[in-house]
Design a protein around this motif. Structure first.
Motif, mmCIF file in Angstrom:
data_model
loop_
_atom_site.group_PDB
_atom_site.id
_atom_site.type_symbol
_atom_site.label_atom_id
_atom_site.label_comp_id
_atom_site.label_asym_id
_atom_site.label_seq_id
_atom_site.Cartn_x
_atom_site.Cartn_y
_atom_site.Cartn_z
ATOM 1 N N ARG A 216 -31.300 -6.561 16.184
ATOM 2 C CA ARG A 216 -30.674 -6.420 14.867
ATOM 3 C C ARG A 216 -29.254 -5.913 15.003
ATOM 4 N NH1 ARG A 216 -33.694 -6.651 10.281
ATOM 5 N NH2 ARG A 216 -35.944 -6.927 10.602
ATOM 6 N N PHE A 217 -28.405 -6.349 14.091
ATOM 7 C CA PHE A 217 -27.038 -5.817 14.035
ATOM 8 C C PHE A 217 -27.074 -4.389 13.494
ATOM 9 C CE2 PHE A 217 -26.082 -10.401 13.897
ATOM 10 C CZ PHE A 217 -25.128 -10.470 14.893
ATOM 11 N N HIS A 218 -25.974 -3.677 13.655
ATOM 12 C CA HIS A 218 -25.935 -2.282 13.204
ATOM 13 C C HIS A 218 -26.138 -2.149 11.703
ATOM 14 C CE1 HIS A 218 -23.176 -1.661 16.932
ATOM 15 N NE2 HIS A 218 -24.443 -1.641 17.265
ATOM 16 N N THR B 44 -24.301 -5.761 17.970
ATOM 17 C CA THR B 44 -25.684 -5.497 18.359
ATOM 18 C C THR B 44 -25.757 -4.462 19.469
ATOM 19 O OG1 THR B 44 -25.556 -7.269 19.984
ATOM 20 C CG2 THR B 44 -26.406 -7.858 17.818
ATOM 21 N N GLY B 45 -24.614 -3.921 19.871
ATOM 22 C CA GLY B 45 -24.526 -3.132 21.093
ATOM 23 C C GLY B 45 -25.117 -1.735 21.005
ATOM 24 N N PRO B 46 -25.109 -1.025 22.131
ATOM 25 C CA PRO B 46 -25.714 0.301 22.220
ATOM 26 C C PRO B 46 -24.952 1.392 21.466
ATOM 27 C CG PRO B 46 -24.699 -0.301 24.313
ATOM 28 C CD PRO B 46 -24.644 -1.519 23.439
ATOM 29 N N PHE B 47 -23.738 1.083 21.002
ATOM 30 C CA PHE B 47 -22.975 2.065 20.230
ATOM 31 C C PHE B 47 -22.529 1.449 18.915
ATOM 32 C CE2 PHE B 47 -22.586 3.434 24.593
ATOM 33 C CZ PHE B 47 -22.791 4.798 24.498
ATOM 34 N N ARG B 48 -22.462 2.289 17.879
ATOM 35 C CA ARG B 48 -21.960 1.810 16.599
ATOM 36 C C ARG B 48 -20.660 2.532 16.273
ATOM 37 N NH1 ARG B 48 -25.582 1.915 12.355
ATOM 38 N NH2 ARG B 48 -27.484 2.034 13.581
ATOM 39 N N PHE B 49 -19.870 1.927 15.384
ATOM 40 C CA PHE B 49 -18.580 2.464 14.999
ATOM 41 C C PHE B 49 -18.725 3.822 14.333
ATOM 42 C CE2 PHE B 49 -15.242 2.660 11.618
ATOM 43 C CZ PHE B 49 -14.148 2.798 12.455
ATOM 44 N N GLY B 50 -17.879 4.776 14.718
ATOM 45 C CA GLY B 50 -17.893 6.097 14.088
ATOM 46 C C GLY B 50 -16.668 6.303 13.232
ATOM 47 N N ALA B 51 -15.545 6.648 13.866
ATOM 48 C CA ALA B 51 -14.320 6.900 13.118
ATOM 49 C C ALA B 51 -13.121 6.461 13.950
ATOM 50 C CB ALA B 51 -14.193 8.387 12.781
ATOM 51 N N TRP B 52 -12.010 6.200 13.282
ATOM 52 C CA TRP B 52 -10.809 5.761 13.979
ATOM 53 C C TRP B 52 -9.604 6.499 13.416
ATOM 54 C CZ3 TRP B 52 -8.811 -0.018 14.101
ATOM 55 C CH2 TRP B 52 -7.744 -0.097 15.015
ATOM 56 N N GLN B 53 -9.080 7.436 14.203
ATOM 57 C CA GLN B 53 -7.859 8.148 13.833
ATOM 58 C C GLN B 53 -6.722 7.383 14.487
ATOM 59 O OE1 GLN B 53 -7.640 11.194 12.166
ATOM 60 N NE2 GLN B 53 -5.463 11.556 12.492
ATOM 61 N N ASN C 99 -26.239 4.026 19.127
ATOM 62 C CA ASN C 99 -27.081 3.215 18.257
ATOM 63 C C ASN C 99 -28.530 3.517 18.612
ATOM 64 O OD1 ASN C 99 -28.403 1.257 16.830
ATOM 65 N ND2 ASN C 99 -27.669 -0.458 18.090
ATOM 66 N N ALA C 100 -29.184 4.314 17.767
ATOM 67 C CA ALA C 100 -30.549 4.755 18.076
ATOM 68 C C ALA C 100 -31.535 3.591 18.009
ATOM 69 C CB ALA C 100 -30.959 5.862 17.112
ATOM 70 N N ALA D 287 -24.415 10.417 23.533
ATOM 71 C CA ALA D 287 -24.535 10.475 22.081
ATOM 72 C C ALA D 287 -23.290 9.924 21.411
ATOM 73 C CB ALA D 287 -24.759 11.914 21.630
ATOM 74 N N ARG D 288 -22.176 10.012 22.129
ATOM 75 C CA ARG D 288 -20.925 9.643 21.483
ATOM 76 C C ARG D 288 -19.902 9.290 22.546
ATOM 77 N NH1 ARG D 288 -19.653 14.383 19.369
ATOM 78 N NH2 ARG D 288 -21.033 14.050 17.612
ATOM 79 N N ILE D 289 -19.019 8.333 22.232
ATOM 80 C CA ILE D 289 -17.865 8.050 23.092
ATOM 81 C C ILE D 289 -16.612 8.213 22.247
ATOM 82 C CG2 ILE D 289 -16.715 6.401 24.606
ATOM 83 C CD1 ILE D 289 -19.230 4.846 24.807
ATOM 84 N N THR D 290 -15.659 8.974 22.738
ATOM 85 C CA THR D 290 -14.364 9.073 22.068
ATOM 86 C C THR D 290 -13.312 8.464 22.973
ATOM 87 O OG1 THR D 290 -15.062 11.116 21.019
ATOM 88 C CG2 THR D 290 -12.717 10.632 20.992
ATOM 89 N N PHE D 291 -12.667 7.413 22.495
ATOM 90 C CA PHE D 291 -11.554 6.822 23.240
ATOM 91 C C PHE D 291 -10.273 7.490 22.756
ATOM 92 C CE2 PHE D 291 -14.754 3.480 23.218
ATOM 93 C CZ PHE D 291 -14.779 3.111 24.553
ATOM 94 N N ARG D 292 -9.530 8.059 23.687
ATOM 95 C CA ARG D 292 -8.244 8.633 23.278
ATOM 96 C C ARG D 292 -7.123 7.795 23.854
ATOM 97 N NH1 ARG D 292 -6.715 14.410 23.859
ATOM 98 N NH2 ARG D 292 -4.890 13.414 22.978
ATOM 99 N N PHE D 293 -6.118 7.499 23.032
ATOM 100 C CA PHE D 293 -5.058 6.573 23.431
ATOM 101 C C PHE D 293 -3.890 7.351 24.005
ATOM 102 C CE2 PHE D 293 -7.139 5.014 19.490
ATOM 103 C CZ PHE D 293 -8.015 4.166 20.131
#
Lengths: 271, 843
Positions: free
Chosen positions: B94-96, B178-187, B197-198, B208-214
């Motif tokens: 299933r999709f998110h 459909t991936g193992p992570f879903r979108f959280g927030a984008w600053q 994605n549980a 539990a979470r990935i934060t990409f910092r640019f």
């Protein structure tokens, strides 16, 4: 009196410390600044390389000398151009007041409303990055500065009693501007030009640091700083040497400007 | 020893600052921020870097060695002529958003990629699909209009990600996969957060979470990984610091190959470079080892053709064109250029290209080829080199996997054309037999090595730096993405929880009310006519400024659509984007639209981020205003009193001290001061963060902590200028006759200073403060860069780099407005202090 002479000498000495090697570098440097020798990279100071080598194996002393020449050229050209444009604008604005003043000063505002770095990027987008674009950006950036300083220093002069007297005597505004107003604004202008000369060196360093100024293979202090930035942990010398060069040159220029301003003020006091 | 101690203090500081947490979160440093989050509608490599295999998945997955494995498809079959495929799909996916992934979703995703107006970089390839037939909910047939044995591989790339039909239109800002992570927030400008994605169809992720910092700045990147603010940098921007990082017991280097081939591309359409002998001479002049050592600190593998060495089909052809300056000179003479050549070398921004280019220029010099180096911004490079083919040489990394077909595209920027090579490509398309394909791929590599269309330099290394305790990350992925699915920390976890929301608008309202009140008061004091005149002038100035901005940006070269879509975009996709943003309208129409919108508070939609520019600027102002405000306060708070103290006793000890401080402070470049402060107070002691911004809503303490060093770096040079100007103006006034008169009539020193001297000295000081305010707001970009703060100045520079003209216009207009208003405020303040100004104007 003594002190004034001392700071004049100190200013001259520091400026010479920056100008003389820069001029020498035009004809001779210890090593060829374009000669790349990767095998000899990142060497510490030695008898062969007094200030060591950079990541390309180039001689840091030669690079600093040659970089000074480039920085000096950009700063002198930019300040001269800015004075040539800015002082007449400021004088005319202070003499005419009214809509001419408004027009000129708001025109200067429009120009100045482009912060230096943004102006440089816009110009480099049009002309391509390089020494010309950096010089033009620094010059344009300084025009309104000189215009405002000239106008600001000239305004009180126009309301001074001796100007009123000259006007009653039938002198034209141009004559008054040249004989009474200009001599009275030269002091602030020299102080400001010394500040802006230093700022122009800093501006060139900043633009080259951001990759918008002097382009390789021409050496420049700003580029050396940018290249050295990530090596500051392992080879801090590479970031410290050009930084000190900038600080010396800028401090020398401002000291010299100060001493000259003091000198002028004393002479004027005597006259 | 001391350095080691300082380092552990820094680590201790970081850990004390971060709360211990049970659920592990990962903080990933990436160099480039994605423009949006739909990998099927854009070419920027930064999009799949953060979103593919995390949020989105494809039907097929490619392993490190290039072999294919099932993902959303459990298997597939192909007809002997490589023209008809049938894929079997995984059940229960299933999709998110809860919608079901099935054959209809596959058909939708591929049809959307091929649709007219699609911005998919392989849109032309997907249009080769003649029909997609849904055989059953879990079976889909794909019929091609011509054979392509490579289809399963293409389906593993990020632009073939599977997307949900119902949520497809908003994927750019609200990605759903459909991936193992879903979108959280984008600053924007700072960080992107993904949550686990549980309900993942496979084993849920450990993290539990990935934060990409640019963080693109090499120095800031070094500071972030060193101080523990970042757990992993998959592609570290500063190879020269790797030896230092390798010595760090807390970190681990993971260095592997990437799909990027760094080449010296040669424009062979006409002139001397059309001659293969000249191209071979260039190639023989190049010492690949020296390039790798000098530009990449020794990391990288030499290549002799356009193919990644880790591929099983790779052939080592570095010997075909070995470093041989004598041979290079002979070849040049043979080609008719015994005295050498003069060529232009145009370089794009990344440091690998700039450094490699400089080294190549020196190497070519030694065989008699003089080069003029021109460093270009990305948009200019894309325009001049890639689009219009105005170049002789350029250095660039080709990062797309399986991109050898660019040598069959005759209109491609370097202009290679070989019938033999075209024949090999055509044969490859119809060949499914692995052994035959292997032979063909080898022949293709040999063909281009012989023809030397470009000089092949080295394979770009994937320079990964990570926390030693982190395991399970799949490096060397051919699809330019990491697999965070299996990533985990051994031992304790760290947490980077940062709740963020937009800053409130109340501050703006209060400021507006204060400004209005001030205007009314001023008008009563100075006369409404004087003030009205000033305001009219203000309006005219702003209009003139907006015209200048607009015209300048029209002159600037570079097509924003090309910049957005990247170098592989199809002409149709570019035209679609032009239409979407109204770029096809006349300049006058666009100017009027812009001004009318701006007056209503609508600054348009950012080309890059696809969000309203107003919101973007608001986010950045929440960083820049505190930064500039604090810096101005510090500068005035130090500079004016220091200058006053110095002027009271000219020639005294204080005067000398302040003079020395002023000279030194003015002579130090603020960005260099920032670097030094990072070295001393962030990396050295760990007292302050080396960079980053916690968000304005984190509260006064954390914001002040994050901004302390940048504020100091910005404020000290400005304080020095103010001290100098204050001292100069005050000393001048104090030497005048009326001061002597005031002293003679018996006034105290402080009365003379406050009543007579300061008001008369205020004009130049105010004028300089008026000049400093816009500098602090806009010119802080370099300091923001050093400390990786998501501020307005950096937004402007990034936006110019991305040809996001809508954003550039808005930011520059805003800065111009701030400048003009500051100038207006200075005029008013001068008039308030010295009413002679107004009287004189009336006279």
């Amino acid at each position: 009196m003594m002190r004034g002479r001392a700071s004049l000498i100190a200013g001259l000495a520091l400026t010479a410390l920056f100008v003389v090697p820069a001029l020498v570098a035009l004809v001779w440097t210890p090593w060829d600044v374009t000669a790349i020798d990767v095998a000899a990279r990142l060497q510490g100071p030695s008898a062969r390389h007094w200030l060591g080598t950079d990541p390309f194996g180039r001689d840091v002393l030669s690079l600093v000398m040659a970089g000074g020449g480039v920085s000096l050229g950009v700063a002198v050209a930019a300040i001269a151009a800015a004075l040539a444009l800015g002082v007449p604008i400021g004088l005319i604005a202070s003499a005419r007041r009214g809509w001419i003043d408004e027009g000129l000063m708001r025109g200067a505002d429009v120009l100045f409303a482009f912060p230096g770095l943004l102006l440089a990027i816009l110009l480099s987008a049009v002309f391509g990055p390089g020494a010309f674009d950096a010089t033009l950006a620094i010059a344009l950036f300084n025009v309104p500065v000189f215009a405002r300083v000239t106008r600001g220093a000239a305004l009180p002069v126009w309301s001074a009693p001796f100007v009123a007297a000259a006007r009653l005597a039938g002198r034209s505004r141009l004559t008054i501007a040249m004989t009474h107003v200009l001599p009275n604004v030269i002091g602030p202008l020299i102080v400001q030009a010394s500040i802006q000369g230093g700022m122009a060196l800093l501006g060139e360093a900043g633009l080259s640091f951001a990759g918008l100024g002097v382009q390789p293979p021409a050496p420049s202090w700003g580029r050396m700083l940018a290249d050295a930035q990530t090596l500051i942990g392992s080879a801090p010398r590479l970031a410290i040497v050009p930084g000190i060069a900038i600080v010396t040159a800028v401090a020398g220029l401002t000291l010299l400007g100060d001493a000259l301003a003091a000198h002028l003020r004393i002479r004027r006091g005597r006259a | 020893m001391i350095r080691c101690l300082l380092f552990w203090l820094a680590v201790l500081g970081t850990f004390l600052g971060a709360p211990a947490l049970a659920a592990p979160a990962l903080r990933v440093g990436v160099q480039l921020e994605p423009p949006h989050l739909d990998p099927t509608q854009g070419a920027a490599a930064a999009i799949p870097e953060v979103s593919f295999n995390t949020i989105y998945e494809g039907l097929v997955r490619i392993a490190t060695d290039g072999t294919l494995h099932p993902l959303l498809a459990t298997g597939w079959s192909v007809s002997p002529d490589a023209q008809h495929y049938v894929f079997t799909l995984r059940h229960g996916v299933r999709f998110h958003d809860g919608s079901r992934f099935d054959a209809a979703a596959v058909a939708f995703s591929l049809a959307r990629a091929a649709a007219p107006g699609s911005l998919n970089i392989h849109a032309e390839t997907w249009r080769e699909i003649a029909a997609i037939r849904v055989l059953a909910p879990d079976r889909v047939a794909i019929d091609l209009s011509r054979p392509d044995a490579n289809l399963p591989t293409l389906l593993a790339l990020s632009d073939a990600a599977m997307v949900p039909p119902d949520a497809a239109e908003t994927l750019r800002t609200h990605p759903v996969g459909t991936g193992p992570f879903r979108f959280g927030a984008w600053q924007r400008g700072d960080a992107l957060t993904l949550e686990r994605n549980a309900d993942y169809w496979g084993t849920p992720a450990h993290l539990a979470r990935i934060t990409f910092r640019f963080i693109a700045d090499p120095n800031a990147a070094y500071g972030a990984i060193r101080s523990g603010a970042i757990d992993i940098y998959p592609s570290f921007p500063a190879p020269e610091t790797l030896n230092l990082l390798a010595a760090d017991p807390r970190l681990k280097l993971v260095i592997g190959p990437s799909e990027g081939e760094v080449i010296l591309a040669i424009n062979q359409r006409q002139g001397p470079l059309a001659n293969v002998l000249v191209r071979r001479a260039i190639c023989h002049a190049i010492d690949r080892r020296a390039l790798i050592d000098g530009a990449m600190a020794g990391y990288g593998t030499p290549i002799g053709s356009h193919f990644p060495p880790q591929s099983p089909d790779y052939v080592d052809l570095t010997g075909v064109c070995a470093h041989d300056p004598a041979l290079a000179r002979r070849l040049l003479a043979e080609a008719g250029y015994p005295k050498g050549l003069i060529l232009t070398l145009k370089l794009p921004p990344p440091s690998y290209a700039r450094r490699t280019g400089e080294l190549i220029a020196a190497q070519l010099q030694s065989v008699g080829i003089a080069t003029t180096i021109r460093n270009l911004e990305w948009p200019t490079w894309l325009d001049e080199v890639f689009q219009r083919h105005h170049f002789d040489l350029t250095v660039i990394s080709h990062a797309e996997p399986f991109d050898y077909d660019i040598y069959a595209r005759h209109d491609y920027y370097f202009g290679y054309h070989s019938d033999a090579f075209d024949g090999l490509i055509a044969a490859l398309r119809t060949t499914t037999d692995p052994a035959a394909r292997h032979r063909l791929l080898g022949d293709m590599q040999r063909q281009i090595a012989q023809d030397a269309p470009n000089a092949f330099l080295f394979q770009y290394p994937a320079l990964g730096v990570q926390d030693r305790r982190l395991s399970g990350i799949w490096v060397n992925s051919p699809t330019q993405v990491l697999d965070y699915h299996a990533a985990r920390f051994s031992g304790a976890g760290t947490d980077a929880a940062q709740g963020k929301s937009a800053a409130g608008a109340w501050a703006a309202w209060i400021a507006a009310a204060l400004a209005l009140g001030g205007l009314i008061m001023t008008g009563r004091r100075l006369g409404a006519r004087w003030l009205g005149g000033r305001i009219a002038v203000l309006a005219v100035t702003l209009f003139a400024t907006s015209v200048v901005i607009f015209v300048l940006l029209q002159i600037a070269p570079g097509d924003p659509a090309v910049t957005m879509l990247g170098i592989d975009a199809s002409p149709r996709a570019i035209a679609a984007l032009h239409a979407e943003f109204g770029l096809d309208a006349s300049p006058l129409t666009r100017f009027v639209r812009w001004i009318v919108g701006a007056l209503r508070g609508d600054f348009g939609t950012s080309f890059t981020y696809r969000v309203p520019v107003g919101a973007l600027i608001g986010e950045r102002l929440a960083v820049t205003l505190p930064l500039a405000g604090l810096a101005a306060m510090v500068a005035i708070g130090i500079g004016v009193p220091a200058g006053t103290l110095a002027a009271r006793r000219p020639g005294g000890v204080l005067d000398h001290l302040v003079g020395a401080f002023a000279r030194l402070g003015m002579a130090i470049p603020d960005f260099w001061l920032g670097v030094l402060l990072v070295l001393l107070l962030a990396l050295g002691t760990g007292w302050f963060p080396a960079g980053g911004f916690p968000g304005i809503e984190a509260g006064f303490g954390p914001v002040l902590h994050a901004l302390a060093l940048p504020v100091l770096a910005l404020a000290i040079p400005q304080a020095a200028i103010l001290a100098r100007v204050t001292r100069g103006a005050l000393a001048d006034v104090l030497g005048r006759d009326f001061i002597r008169a005031a002293r003679a009539k018996g006034l105290s020193d402080s009365a003379v200073l406050w009543r007579h001297a300061l008001p008369n000295a205020a004009a130049p000081v105010l004028a300089v403060i008026g000049l400093q305010v816009p500098y602090l707001i806009a010119g802080s970009a370099l300091v923001e860069q050093v400390f990786s703060l998501p501020g307005l100045g950096r937004l402007a520079i990034q936006a110019i780099g991305q040809r996001d003209l809508v954003t550039v216009q808005a930011v520059v207009l805003l800065m111009a407005t701030a400048t003009v208003i500051a100038s207006f405020a200075v005029d008013v303040a001068q008039a308030l202090i010295d009413p002679r100004v107004v009287r004189q104007e009336r006279a």
